[in-house]
Design a protein around this motif. Structure first.
Motif, short mmCIF file in Angstrom:
data_model
loop_
_atom_site.label_atom_id
_atom_site.label_comp_id
_atom_site.label_asym_id
_atom_site.label_seq_id
_atom_site.Cartn_x
_atom_site.Cartn_y
_atom_site.Cartn_z
N MET A 106 0.83 -1.21 0.00
CA MET A 106 0.00 0.00 0.00
C MET A 106 0.86 1.25 0.00
N GLU A 107 1.95 1.23 0.79
CA GLU A 107 2.85 2.39 0.84
C GLU A 107 3.50 2.62 -0.51
N THR A 108 3.86 1.50 -1.20
CA THR A 108 4.45 1.63 -2.53
C THR A 108 3.47 2.24 -3.52
N ARG A 109 2.21 1.74 -3.49
CA ARG A 109 1.19 2.29 -4.39
C ARG A 109 0.91 3.76 -4.09
N GLN A 110 0.90 4.10 -2.79
CA GLN A 110 0.66 5.49 -2.41
C GLN A 110 1.77 6.40 -2.93
N LYS A 111 3.03 5.92 -2.84
CA LYS A 111 4.15 6.70 -3.34
C LYS A 111 4.05 6.89 -4.85
N GLU A 112 3.66 5.81 -5.56
CA GLU A 112 3.49 5.92 -7.01
C GLU A 112 2.39 6.91 -7.36
N THR A 113 1.29 6.87 -6.61
CA THR A 113 0.19 7.81 -6.85
C THR A 113 0.62 9.24 -6.60
N GLU A 114 1.38 9.47 -5.51
CA GLU A 114 1.87 10.81 -5.21
C GLU A 114 2.78 11.32 -6.33
N ASN A 115 3.63 10.44 -6.87
CA ASN A 115 4.50 10.84 -7.97
C ASN A 115 3.70 11.19 -9.22
N GLN A 116 2.64 10.41 -9.49
CA GLN A 116 1.78 10.70 -10.64
C GLN A 116 1.08 12.04 -10.48
N VAL A 117 0.60 12.32 -9.26
CA VAL A 117 -0.06 13.59 -8.99
C VAL A 117 0.91 14.75 -9.19
N LEU A 118 2.15 14.57 -8.71
CA LEU A 118 3.15 15.62 -8.88
C LEU A 118 3.45 15.87 -10.35
N GLU A 119 3.52 14.79 -11.15
CA GLU A 119 3.75 14.94 -12.58
C GLU A 119 2.60 15.67 -13.26
N LEU A 120 1.36 15.34 -12.86
CA LEU A 120 0.20 16.02 -13.43
C LEU A 120 0.20 17.49 -13.07
N LYS A 121 0.52 17.79 -11.81
CA LYS A 121 0.58 19.20 -11.38
C LYS A 121 1.65 19.95 -12.14
N LYS A 122 2.80 19.28 -12.35
CA LYS A 122 3.89 19.91 -13.09
C LYS A 122 3.46 20.18 -14.53
N LYS A 123 2.74 19.21 -15.13
CA LYS A 123 2.26 19.37 -16.49
C LYS A 123 1.24 20.49 -16.59
N ASP A 124 0.30 20.54 -15.63
CA ASP A 124 -0.71 21.59 -15.64
C ASP A 124 -0.08 22.97 -15.47
N ALA A 125 0.98 23.03 -14.63
CA ALA A 125 1.63 24.31 -14.37
C ALA A 125 2.31 24.86 -15.62
N SER A 126 2.65 23.98 -16.57
CA SER A 126 3.33 24.43 -17.78
C SER A 126 2.34 24.74 -18.91
N ASN A 127 1.06 24.53 -18.69
CA ASN A 127 0.05 24.83 -19.71
C ASN A 127 -0.49 26.24 -19.46
N ILE A 128 0.20 27.23 -20.00
CA ILE A 128 -0.14 28.63 -19.78
C ILE A 128 -0.32 29.30 -21.14
N ALA A 129 -1.51 29.85 -21.38
CA ALA A 129 -1.77 30.56 -22.63
C ALA A 129 -3.00 31.44 -22.46
N PHE A 130 -3.00 32.60 -23.13
CA PHE A 130 -4.17 33.48 -23.04
C PHE A 130 -4.29 34.31 -24.31
N SER A 131 -5.51 34.73 -24.59
CA SER A 131 -5.80 35.74 -25.60
C SER A 131 -6.97 36.58 -25.10
N ALA A 132 -6.89 37.88 -25.35
CA ALA A 132 -7.96 38.76 -24.90
C ALA A 132 -8.05 39.95 -25.84
N ALA A 133 -9.25 40.50 -25.95
CA ALA A 133 -9.51 41.72 -26.73
C ALA A 133 -10.02 42.80 -25.78
N THR A 134 -9.95 44.05 -26.23
CA THR A 134 -10.34 45.14 -25.33
C THR A 134 -11.81 45.11 -24.96
#
Length: 325
Positions: free
Chosen positions: A54-82
């Motif tokens: 269970m501890e091993t699976r929890q560690k793997e899950t935590e690593n996956q969550v960190l990777e997803l957060k890292k990926k989401d943090a790099s998805n930055i884009a915007f467009s706007a008009a006045t």
């Protein structure tokens, strides 16, 4: 966990070896208690193995969550008009131009109330800004990084020029918290609506430099009037994702020009210029970041009775995938 196991074994041994027990009692204790203790220890060992798994699976899950957060943090884009309608008021001081109509804001790093983009993560970013304005008024816009001038665009006022278009772009290396915005100089103006005066930006990564169309076996931008590359002039999104598009045109000032960047059948942004007898030529363009579903279509629409100059260089349509979603 190991210490507890050894403690139980020690306790069992001490119990069996205590002085004062007759031999028969020891034999009875060994026959009745010790097998129960062995069973307990086996169950205890099995529980330990389950906990470690269970501890091993929890560690793997935590690593996956960190990777997803890292990926989401790099998805930055915007467009706007006045947004709004009409020219801005001629402010007596330099003013941050606020782009209130948000087209897309992946990562929510752009603030539509202040007009300021704040970098959520360090990286290389790409910014563009475009404007439309009356030719009888001064235009002076500056792309700012914190309090530093990055690039500018400027046009003199003229009594015989009906309208002006302009823009500029820059790559910027930003640290977390750096602010990027467009500053309008004192006593200058732009024309406001939902499509024509825009501000866009995106965080870039190495895989971002993938243009939408291929020509000659290599990746390259699509030319609007080169029908050997794009017979229909329509881009169809191959995957769901965040895309960046830009277009530029050159035209004679003797005729009106009005180009729309379209997503399916909806106007995203546009660029236009009025007809004037004293203006030899005009240039214009615009850009936008779009979230597309697979199969969405993006193209340029030339409005009826308007024109642009068509050749292999002046009037262009380009785009690339920023990232999949």
């Amino acid at each position: 966990m190991t210490f507890t196991l050894w403690l139980l074994l020690w306790f069992c041994g001490v119990t069996l070896a205590q002085d004062g027990f007759p031999q028969t009692e020891v034999a009875t204790e060994t026959g009745s208690c010790f097998p129960d203790m062995c069973k307990f220890l086996k169950e205890f060992g099995a529980m330990k193995e389950k906990q470690e798994a269970m501890e091993t699976r929890q560690k793997e899950t935590e690593n996956q969550v960190l990777e997803l957060k890292k990926k989401d943090a790099s998805n930055i884009a915007f467009s706007a008009a006045t947004g709004g309608y009409g020219h801005t008021e001629p402010f007596s001081t330099d003013t941050t131009l606020i782009y209130r109509r948000v087209i897309v804001n992946v990562g929510n790093a752009y603030n539509q109330h202040t007009g300021i983009f704040a970098a959520p993560v360090p990286g290389i970013y790409y910014f563009t800004f475009f404007y439309h304005a009356g030719g009888s008024q001064l235009v002076n816009l500056t792309l700012m990084k914190n309090n530093e001038i990055v690039v500018t665009v400027y046009d003199h006022k003229s009594s015989h020029d009906g309208a002006d278009n302009g823009g500029n772009a820059a790559f910027l290396q930003l640290q977390q918290g750096d602010q990027v915005y467009v500053r309008m100089s004192a006593n200058s103006h732009v024309w406001q609506n939902d499509y024509i005066t825009t501000f866009s930006g995106a965080l870039l990564r190495p895989q971002d430099f993938t243009f939408l169309q291929r020509c000659g076996g290599t990746l390259c931008p699509t030319r609007l009037f080169d029908y050997n590359i794009a017979p229909t002039g329509v881009f169809v999104a191959p995957v769901r994702g965040i895309y960046y598009f830009s277009f530029f045109y050159h035209a004679s000032g003797l005729h009106p020009s009005n180009l729309h960047l379209m997503k399916n059948s909806e106007i995203v942004v546009l660029s236009s210029d009025q007809q004037t007898s004293n203006d030899g030529s005009d240039n214009g363009g615009n850009a936008a970041v779009l979230e597309l579903q697979q199969g969405d279509q993006v193209y340029l629409q030339l409005v009826a009775n308007n024109h642009v100059w068509g050749n292999n260089y002046h009037t262009t349509f380009s785009g690339f995938l920023l990232h999949q979603v």
